[in-house]
Scaffold this motif. Structure first.
Motif, PDB file in Angstrom:
ATOM      1  N   VAL A  24       0.828  -1.208   0.000  1.00 59.08           N
ATOM      2  CA  VAL A  24       0.000   0.000   0.000  1.00 59.08           C
ATOM      3  C   VAL A  24       0.859   1.253   0.000  1.00 59.08           C
ATOM      4  N   GLN A  25       2.050   1.154   0.579  1.00 57.63           N
ATOM      5  CA  GLN A  25       2.926   2.329   0.604  1.00 57.63           C
ATOM      6  C   GLN A  25       3.357   2.717  -0.805  1.00 57.63           C
ATOM      7  N   SER A  38      -2.655   5.450   4.918  1.00 54.83           N
ATOM      8  CA  SER A  38      -2.612   4.025   5.214  1.00 54.83           C
ATOM      9  C   SER A  38      -4.001   3.430   5.078  1.00 54.83           C
ATOM     10  N   ALA A  39      -4.058   2.245   4.511  1.00 61.67           N
ATOM     11  CA  ALA A  39      -5.336   1.574   4.357  1.00 61.67           C
ATOM     12  C   ALA A  39      -5.870   1.169   5.723  1.00 61.67           C
ATOM     13  N   ASP A  40      -7.174   1.169   5.851  1.00 63.25           N
ATOM     14  CA  ASP A  40      -7.819   0.768   7.098  1.00 63.25           C
ATOM     15  C   ASP A  40      -7.753  -0.752   7.210  1.00 63.25           C
ATOM     16  N   PRO A  41      -7.041  -1.299   8.215  1.00 65.83           N
ATOM     17  CA  PRO A  41      -6.929  -2.757   8.327  1.00 65.83           C
ATOM     18  C   PRO A  41      -8.250  -3.429   8.683  1.00 65.83           C
ATOM     19  N   CYS A  42      -9.226  -2.642   9.130  1.00 63.61           N
ATOM     20  CA  CYS A  42     -10.534  -3.202   9.489  1.00 63.61           C
ATOM     21  C   CYS A  42     -11.434  -3.363   8.265  1.00 63.61           C
ATOM     22  N   THR A  43     -10.998  -2.831   7.128  1.00 66.16           N
ATOM     23  CA  THR A  43     -11.762  -2.960   5.896  1.00 66.16           C
ATOM     24  C   THR A  43     -11.309  -4.208   5.150  1.00 66.16           C
ATOM     25  N   THR A  44     -12.235  -5.103   4.868  1.00 69.60           N
ATOM     26  CA  THR A  44     -11.896  -6.345   4.177  1.00 69.60           C
ATOM     27  C   THR A  44     -11.331  -6.039   2.800  1.00 69.60           C
ATOM     28  N   ARG A  45     -10.193  -6.620   2.507  1.00 71.05           N
ATOM     29  CA  ARG A  45      -9.579  -6.417   1.190  1.00 71.05           C
ATOM     30  C   ARG A  45      -9.278  -7.778   0.587  1.00 71.05           C
ATOM     31  N   GLU A  46      -9.155  -7.804  -0.732  1.00 69.48           N
ATOM     32  CA  GLU A  46      -8.818  -9.034  -1.419  1.00 69.48           C
ATOM     33  C   GLU A  46      -7.334  -9.324  -1.208  1.00 69.48           C
ATOM     34  N   ALA A  69      -5.055  -8.361  13.281  1.00 66.21           N
ATOM     35  CA  ALA A  69      -4.387  -7.955  14.521  1.00 66.21           C
ATOM     36  C   ALA A  69      -4.290  -6.441  14.616  1.00 66.21           C
ATOM     37  N   ALA A  70      -3.934  -5.793  13.496  1.00 70.38           N
ATOM     38  CA  ALA A  70      -3.828  -4.337  13.482  1.00 70.38           C
ATOM     39  C   ALA A  70      -5.177  -3.695  13.768  1.00 70.38           C
ATOM     40  N   CYS A  71      -6.231  -4.264  13.187  1.00 67.83           N
ATOM     41  CA  CYS A  71      -7.584  -3.745  13.432  1.00 67.83           C
ATOM     42  C   CYS A  71      -7.926  -3.860  14.905  1.00 67.83           C
ATOM     43  N   ASP A  72      -7.625  -5.004  15.494  1.00 70.69           N
ATOM     44  CA  ASP A  72      -7.938  -5.234  16.908  1.00 70.69           C
ATOM     45  C   ASP A  72      -7.193  -4.252  17.807  1.00 70.69           C
ATOM     46  N   LEU A  73      -5.962  -3.916  17.440  1.00 73.15           N
ATOM     47  CA  LEU A  73      -5.148  -2.998  18.245  1.00 73.15           C
ATOM     48  C   LEU A  73      -5.418  -1.533  17.923  1.00 73.15           C
ATOM     49  N   GLY A  74      -6.197  -1.271  16.883  1.00 73.00           N
ATOM     50  CA  GLY A  74      -6.527   0.103  16.521  1.00 73.00           C
ATOM     51  C   GLY A  74      -5.387   0.860  15.881  1.00 73.00           C
ATOM     52  N   THR A  76      -2.607   0.979  12.152  1.00 71.37           N
ATOM     53  CA  THR A  76      -2.476   0.533  10.774  1.00 71.37           C
ATOM     54  C   THR A  76      -1.575  -0.693  10.748  1.00 71.37           C
ATOM     55  N   ARG A  77      -1.691  -1.489   9.678  1.00 68.62           N
ATOM     56  CA  ARG A  77      -0.836  -2.676   9.570  1.00 68.62           C
ATOM     57  C   ARG A  77       0.633  -2.270   9.488  1.00 68.62           C
ATOM     58  N   GLU A  78       0.897  -1.117   8.821  1.00 74.07           N
ATOM     59  CA  GLU A  78       2.291  -0.665   8.717  1.00 74.07           C
ATOM     60  C   GLU A  78       2.853  -0.309  10.085  1.00 74.07           C
ATOM     61  N   ALA A  79       2.047   0.390  10.894  1.00 72.60           N
ATOM     62  CA  ALA A  79       2.494   0.782  12.226  1.00 72.60           C
ATOM     63  C   ALA A  79       2.746  -0.450  13.098  1.00 72.60           C
ATOM     64  N   LEU A  80       1.891  -1.454  12.976  1.00 70.40           N
ATOM     65  CA  LEU A  80       2.064  -2.670  13.757  1.00 70.40           C
ATOM     66  C   LEU A  80       3.356  -3.389  13.381  1.00 70.40           C
ATOM     67  N   ILE A  81       3.616  -3.508  12.088  1.00 69.18           N
ATOM     68  CA  ILE A  81       4.826  -4.193  11.639  1.00 69.18           C
ATOM     69  C   ILE A  81       6.069  -3.436  12.085  1.00 69.18           C
ATOM     70  N   LEU A  82       6.020  -2.108  11.991  1.00 62.30           N
ATOM     71  CA  LEU A  82       7.151  -1.303  12.453  1.00 62.30           C
ATOM     72  C   LEU A  82       7.413  -1.526  13.935  1.00 62.30           C
ATOM     73  N   GLU A  83       6.344  -1.538  14.719  1.00 61.66           N
ATOM     74  CA  GLU A  83       6.501  -1.690  16.165  1.00 61.66           C
ATOM     75  C   GLU A  83       7.025  -3.069  16.530  1.00 61.66           C
ATOM     76  N   LEU A  84       6.511  -4.088  15.867  1.00 63.45           N
ATOM     77  CA  LEU A  84       6.958  -5.446  16.157  1.00 63.45           C
ATOM     78  C   LEU A  84       8.405  -5.670  15.723  1.00 63.45           C
ATOM     79  N   GLY A  85       8.865  -4.872  14.764  1.00 60.57           N
ATOM     80  CA  GLY A  85      10.236  -5.009  14.284  1.00 60.57           C
ATOM     81  C   GLY A  85      11.245  -4.210  15.079  1.00 60.57           C
ATOM     82  N   GLN A  86      10.876  -3.741  16.248  1.00 55.97           N
ATOM     83  CA  GLN A  86      11.783  -2.960  17.098  1.00 55.97           C
ATOM     84  C   GLN A  86      11.959  -3.677  18.432  1.00 55.97           C
ATOM     85  N   PRO A  87      12.796  -4.729  18.468  1.00 60.57           N
ATOM     86  CA  PRO A  87      12.974  -5.501  19.700  1.00 60.57           C
ATOM     87  C   PRO A  87      13.548  -4.646  20.818  1.00 60.57           C
TER      88      PRO A  87
END
Length: 207
Positions: A24-25, A38-46, A69-74, A76-87
């Protein structure tokens, strides 16, 4: 973005997986990991996988699961991946929340795929699972001889996936992330191997 990914020297599979989640970026012209929109992760996409068999199944499962998971946490999927990639930047409590969200997201992805009718029958996964499993030759031959109807009656793909997700050591996986580009690749690898092991173990019981 493409220059940075190339510099990481990731294998083609990892690039494909990350491209599926972060593509999406590029669509919005983002030149960094912070897209303008950023696309809304709560919106169903193909979501279409770029591989076949168990690998393709788990690739799609992970892509949908990260969205869930991103939708549940409120976030974006990009923000979630960035955060998880910062040990090392999250407390145990924060990690627990993310682990629960990932596990719930992957489980929700299984249910969505089941409702859509996109989960293949277990019989379509047997040969690939056996090719990757270290079984006695005679046992393998006996399993391959089981009729598809018997395999499908005894093994439900959604059940195999849900059991696999429940047993995944997501804490260990997240602890070993080197960067955000590893998330999908490691999840896909872990789920694929777990599905293969689960199918092989349960097929033994049919012989």
């Amino acid at each position: 973005m493409s220059t940075r990914l190339s510099a990481l020297g990731l294998p083609a599979l990892a690039l494909a997986l990350v491209g599926g989640v972060l593509g999406v970026q590029l669509a919005y012209g983002g030149g960094s990991f912070e897209p303008l929109r950023s696309a809304d992760p709560c919106t169903t996409r193909e979501v279409a996988s770029r591989s076949d068999g168990i690998e393709g199944l788990t690739e799609r499962l992970v892509l949908i699961g990260v969205d869930e998971a991103a939708c549940d946490l409120g976030v974006t999927r990009e923000a979630l991946i960035l955060e998880l990639g910062q040990p090392g930047t999250r407390s145990d409590a924060q990690i627990d929340v993310q682990i629960d969200a990932l596990r719930d997201g992957l489980s929700a992805a299984v249910r969505r795929m089941d409702e859509e009718g996109t989960l293949p029958p277990a019989s379509e996964l047997v040969d690939e699972a056996l090719d990757s499993a270290d079984l006695n030759r005679f046992l393998e031959i006996a399993i391959r001889a089981i009729p598809d109807s018997v395999v499908n009656a005894a093994l439900k793909t959604d059940d195999v996936l849900l059991r696999t997700i429940a047993d995944l050591d997501l804490r260990a996986l997240l602890a070993n992330l080197d960067d955000q580009a590893d998330l999908n690749a490691q999840l896909e690898e872990a789920v694929t191997q777990a599905v293969v092991d689960s199918l092989a173990d349960r097929l033994r019981d049919l012989v």
